[in-house]
Design a protein around this motif. Structure first.
Motif, PDB file in Angstrom:
ATOM      1  N   LYS A  48     -19.073  66.010  -7.375  1.00 56.72           N
ATOM      2  CA  LYS A  48     -17.833  66.778  -7.423  1.00 56.72           C
ATOM      3  C   LYS A  48     -16.602  65.879  -7.419  1.00 56.72           C
ATOM      4  CE  LYS A  48     -19.756  70.846  -5.102  1.00 56.72           C
ATOM      5  NZ  LYS A  48     -19.656  71.760  -3.930  1.00 56.72           N
ATOM      6  N   ASP A  49     -16.773  64.632  -7.024  1.00 54.22           N
ATOM      7  CA  ASP A  49     -15.644  63.700  -6.993  1.00 54.22           C
ATOM      8  C   ASP A  49     -15.411  63.015  -8.339  1.00 54.22           C
ATOM      9  OD1 ASP A  49     -15.124  64.087  -4.242  1.00 54.22           O
ATOM     10  OD2 ASP A  49     -16.799  62.760  -3.744  1.00 54.22           O
ATOM     11  N   ILE A  50     -16.275  63.280  -9.306  1.00 51.36           N
ATOM     12  CA  ILE A  50     -16.206  62.597 -10.603  1.00 51.36           C
ATOM     13  C   ILE A  50     -15.978  63.603 -11.722  1.00 51.36           C
ATOM     14  CG2 ILE A  50     -17.436  61.120 -12.247  1.00 51.36           C
ATOM     15  CD1 ILE A  50     -16.688  59.728  -9.641  1.00 51.36           C
ATOM     16  N   SER A  51     -15.119  63.239 -12.665  1.00 51.00           N
ATOM     17  CA  SER A  51     -14.885  64.032 -13.868  1.00 51.00           C
ATOM     18  C   SER A  51     -15.115  63.152 -15.087  1.00 51.00           C
ATOM     19  CB  SER A  51     -13.452  64.576 -13.896  1.00 51.00           C
ATOM     20  OG  SER A  51     -13.144  65.139 -15.163  1.00 51.00           O
ATOM     21  N   SER A  97     -13.628  60.407 -28.172  1.00 50.48           N
ATOM     22  CA  SER A  97     -12.795  60.217 -26.990  1.00 50.48           C
ATOM     23  C   SER A  97     -13.616  60.277 -25.713  1.00 50.48           C
ATOM     24  CB  SER A  97     -11.696  61.286 -26.931  1.00 50.48           C
ATOM     25  OG  SER A  97     -10.891  61.246 -28.092  1.00 50.48           O
ATOM     26  N   LEU A  98     -13.104  59.598 -24.672  1.00 53.77           N
ATOM     27  CA  LEU A  98     -13.772  59.584 -23.376  1.00 53.77           C
ATOM     28  C   LEU A  98     -12.717  59.493 -22.282  1.00 53.77           C
ATOM     29  CD1 LEU A  98     -16.430  59.348 -21.686  1.00 53.77           C
ATOM     30  CD2 LEU A  98     -16.161  56.855 -21.894  1.00 53.77           C
ATOM     31  N   ALA A  99     -12.849  60.353 -21.271  1.00 54.28           N
ATOM     32  CA  ALA A  99     -11.963  60.317 -20.110  1.00 54.28           C
ATOM     33  C   ALA A  99     -12.822  60.352 -18.851  1.00 54.28           C
ATOM     34  CB  ALA A  99     -10.993  61.491 -20.126  1.00 54.28           C
ATOM     35  N   VAL A 100     -12.642  59.343 -17.984  1.00 53.03           N
ATOM     36  CA  VAL A 100     -13.401  59.252 -16.739  1.00 53.03           C
ATOM     37  C   VAL A 100     -12.398  59.220 -15.591  1.00 53.03           C
ATOM     38  CG1 VAL A 100     -15.082  57.938 -15.417  1.00 53.03           C
ATOM     39  CG2 VAL A 100     -15.206  57.950 -17.922  1.00 53.03           C
ATOM     40  N   LYS A 101     -12.558  60.164 -14.648  1.00 50.65           N
ATOM     41  CA  LYS A 101     -11.630  60.256 -13.523  1.00 50.65           C
ATOM     42  C   LYS A 101     -12.395  60.384 -12.215  1.00 50.65           C
ATOM     43  CE  LYS A 101      -8.102  62.393 -16.446  1.00 50.65           C
ATOM     44  NZ  LYS A 101      -7.162  63.518 -16.628  1.00 50.65           N
ATOM     45  N   GLU A 102     -11.752  59.880 -11.139  1.00 44.72           N
ATOM     46  CA  GLU A 102     -12.334  59.913  -9.800  1.00 44.72           C
ATOM     47  C   GLU A 102     -11.362  60.630  -8.860  1.00 44.72           C
ATOM     48  OE1 GLU A 102     -13.653  56.737  -6.294  1.00 44.72           O
ATOM     49  OE2 GLU A 102     -12.826  56.041  -8.205  1.00 44.72           O
ATOM     50  N   LYS A 103     -11.902  61.504  -8.020  1.00 41.08           N
ATOM     51  CA  LYS A 103     -11.064  62.263  -7.098  1.00 41.08           C
ATOM     52  C   LYS A 103     -10.782  61.443  -5.841  1.00 41.08           C
ATOM     53  CE  LYS A 103     -10.681  66.907  -5.118  1.00 41.08           C
ATOM     54  NZ  LYS A 103     -11.383  68.213  -4.934  1.00 41.08           N
ATOM     55  N   ARG A 104      -9.500  61.233  -5.555  1.00 41.69           N
ATOM     56  CA  ARG A 104      -9.087  60.501  -4.362  1.00 41.69           C
ATOM     57  C   ARG A 104      -7.961  61.264  -3.665  1.00 41.69           C
ATOM     58  NH1 ARG A 104      -8.368  54.357  -6.784  1.00 41.69           N
ATOM     59  NH2 ARG A 104     -10.460  54.142  -7.701  1.00 41.69           N
ATOM     60  N   LEU A 127      -9.967  56.468 -14.243  1.00 42.73           N
ATOM     61  CA  LEU A 127     -10.658  55.177 -14.263  1.00 42.73           C
ATOM     62  C   LEU A 127     -10.619  54.579 -15.661  1.00 42.73           C
ATOM     63  CD1 LEU A 127     -13.809  55.968 -12.088  1.00 42.73           C
ATOM     64  CD2 LEU A 127     -11.645  54.945 -11.377  1.00 42.73           C
ATOM     65  N   LEU A 128     -10.812  55.404 -16.659  1.00 46.10           N
ATOM     66  CA  LEU A 128     -10.717  54.964 -18.050  1.00 46.10           C
ATOM     67  C   LEU A 128     -10.480  56.184 -18.928  1.00 46.10           C
ATOM     68  CD1 LEU A 128     -12.663  52.320 -19.992  1.00 46.10           C
ATOM     69  CD2 LEU A 128     -12.585  54.625 -20.940  1.00 46.10           C
ATOM     70  N   GLU A 129      -9.558  56.061 -19.854  1.00 42.23           N
ATOM     71  CA  GLU A 129      -9.291  57.134 -20.813  1.00 42.23           C
ATOM     72  C   GLU A 129      -8.983  56.524 -22.165  1.00 42.23           C
ATOM     73  OE1 GLU A 129      -6.237  59.852 -19.702  1.00 42.23           O
ATOM     74  OE2 GLU A 129      -6.796  61.324 -21.227  1.00 42.23           O
ATOM     75  N   THR A 130      -9.765  56.854 -23.158  1.00 49.41           N
ATOM     76  CA  THR A 130      -9.546  56.352 -24.509  1.00 49.41           C
ATOM     77  C   THR A 130      -9.662  57.494 -25.501  1.00 49.41           C
ATOM     78  OG1 THR A 130     -10.334  54.868 -26.252  1.00 49.41           O
ATOM     79  CG2 THR A 130     -11.989  55.714 -24.720  1.00 49.41           C
TER      80      THR A 130
END
Length: 389
Positions: A102-105, A112-119, A126-129
């Motif tokens: 649940k902390d990761i998207s 395209s790729l979008a990687v996000k972390e919940k803080r 973390l990375l978005e291209t």
């Protein structure tokens, strides 16, 4: 900047006021998913190579684009490997805390790729291209947590194409396109000799090809400047001489050739393209178009009407203004478009090679059988297939 591909002609629209120069791929029927997570603990692998990635990478796309940030990441290091049919990306997560899916998207589509972390209740990128090196199959994307790393596994559409990196950048393009060009030379054409020269030099350095300049070759041979030659003998004489130079260069491989611009250049004349067809041609064209659609229409009209020789080019880069400091960005745009062109027909380099071996007779792209006489007015003989190996 905008870009599109139509009738085998890839066109890019670039305004030098855009800084950085970036784009987002737009698909006709985009497919988006949030991949199902898998969680692993205590799993290790040492088969990855490490790359350092800056926060922003400049790029162009050879198809439909919008001007947005191409790559952003809150971490300077990631691990990437190409495993043939699949590519894998590893990003380091925050340490000292237990993470759950649940902390990761993870959002992915074809390019395209979008990687996000919940803080602390916020999603940190973390990375978005918006421009992966090439297309992936979104429905085949999986991700999982391996201790303090997030692992994203993606299946490539083209399993034969080796990815030098996860994103399309100047570095990955210059490394990755070599497997597609297969030594085929590149010609830069257009109305401005200066632009042709600067873009071709950037390409030659990036590709490790030999840089050749028809203007320099002609002036060295004639012991006079092009301007004085035109005054003395006229533009037709210069165009004819450049055509002879291009003939001598047509059998060369791994070269980037800068051609003369203007009415005195051979590339601007449709009847002088016989030897330019031996390589991949990039038409760098200045335009007054202010938007993507106008640039598309201008390129379509030039291609259909064929009023000038440049319309024979494989790739068109439309420039709204010109800034010499952006020559590398225009060169990158050219490589991106050439990459997509060759991926759409991987037989093109082999077909160019065959065209050279048969003598550059002017029968491009419908190559005639050996022995065909271009001056013959008899019925046309059967044509070769369009694919060659």
């Amino acid at each position: 900047m905008a870009a599109y591909s139509s009738s085998g002609l890839a066109t890019l629209f670039y305004s030098h006021s855009l800084n950085p120069i970036t784009c987002l791929s737009t698909l006709s029927s985009p497919i988006r998913l949030r991949s199902a997570p898998r969680v692993f603990r205590g799993f290790h692998s040492l088969r990855f190579r490490r790359f350092s990635q800056n926060v922003t990478t400049e790029r162009f796309n050879s198809f439909s684009c919008n001007c947005l940030s191409a790559v952003s990441t809150s971490t300077l290091d990631y691990e990437f490997t190409d495993g043939g049919r699949e590519v894998e990306l590893r990003l380091r997560l925050r340490t000292g805390e237990v993470l759950s899916p649940k902390d990761i998207s993870v959002d992915a589509d074809g390019t395209s790729l979008a990687v996000k972390e919940k803080r602390n209740g916020l999603l940190i990128t973390l990375l978005e291209t918006n421009q992966l090196f090439e297309k992936i199959m979104p429905s085949e994307t999986i991700w999982y947590i391996d201790e303090d790393q997030l692992v994203v596994n993606m299946k490539k559409v083209d399993g034969e194409l080796k990815w030098p990196d996860i994103v399309e950048s100047w570095e990955s393009l210059t490394a990755g396109i070599m497997q597609l060009l297969k030594g085929t030379s590149v010609y830069i054409v257009g109305d401005s000799t200066e632009i042709n020269q600067k873009v071709s030099r950037e390409l030659a350095v990036g590709l490790g090809y030999s840089p050749l300049d028809s203007k320099e070759l002609l002036e060295s041979f004639s012991k006079q400047t092009i301007d004085s030659w035109i005054l003395a003998e006229g533009s037709d004489s210069v165009a004819e001489a450049e055509s002879s130079v291009l003939e001598s260069l047509s059998s060369h491989v791994r070269t980037v050739v800068s051609t003369l611009g203007g009415k005195h250049g051979a590339a601007g004349r449709a009847d002088k393209w016989r030897h330019l067809y031996s390589g991949f041609t990039v038409w760098v064209s200045q335009t007054e178009a202010t938007d993507e659609e106008s640039a598309k229409e201008e390129a379509r009209r030039s291609k259909e009407e064929r009023e000038i020789g440049y319309s024979n080019a494989d790739v068109v880069v439309k420039l709204q203004g010109w800034d010499p400091t952006h020559a590398k960005s225009v060169a990158q745009a050219s490589l991106s478009a050439l990459k997509q062109l060759i991926i759409s027909d991987k037989g093109l380099p082999g077909k160019k090679s065959l065209y050279i071996r048969l003598g550059c007779r002017g029968d491009w792209p419908n190559i005639k059988p050996p022995g065909w006489d271009p001056s013959s007015e008899t019925g046309a003989p059967p044509q070769f297939p369009t694919q060659f190996t």
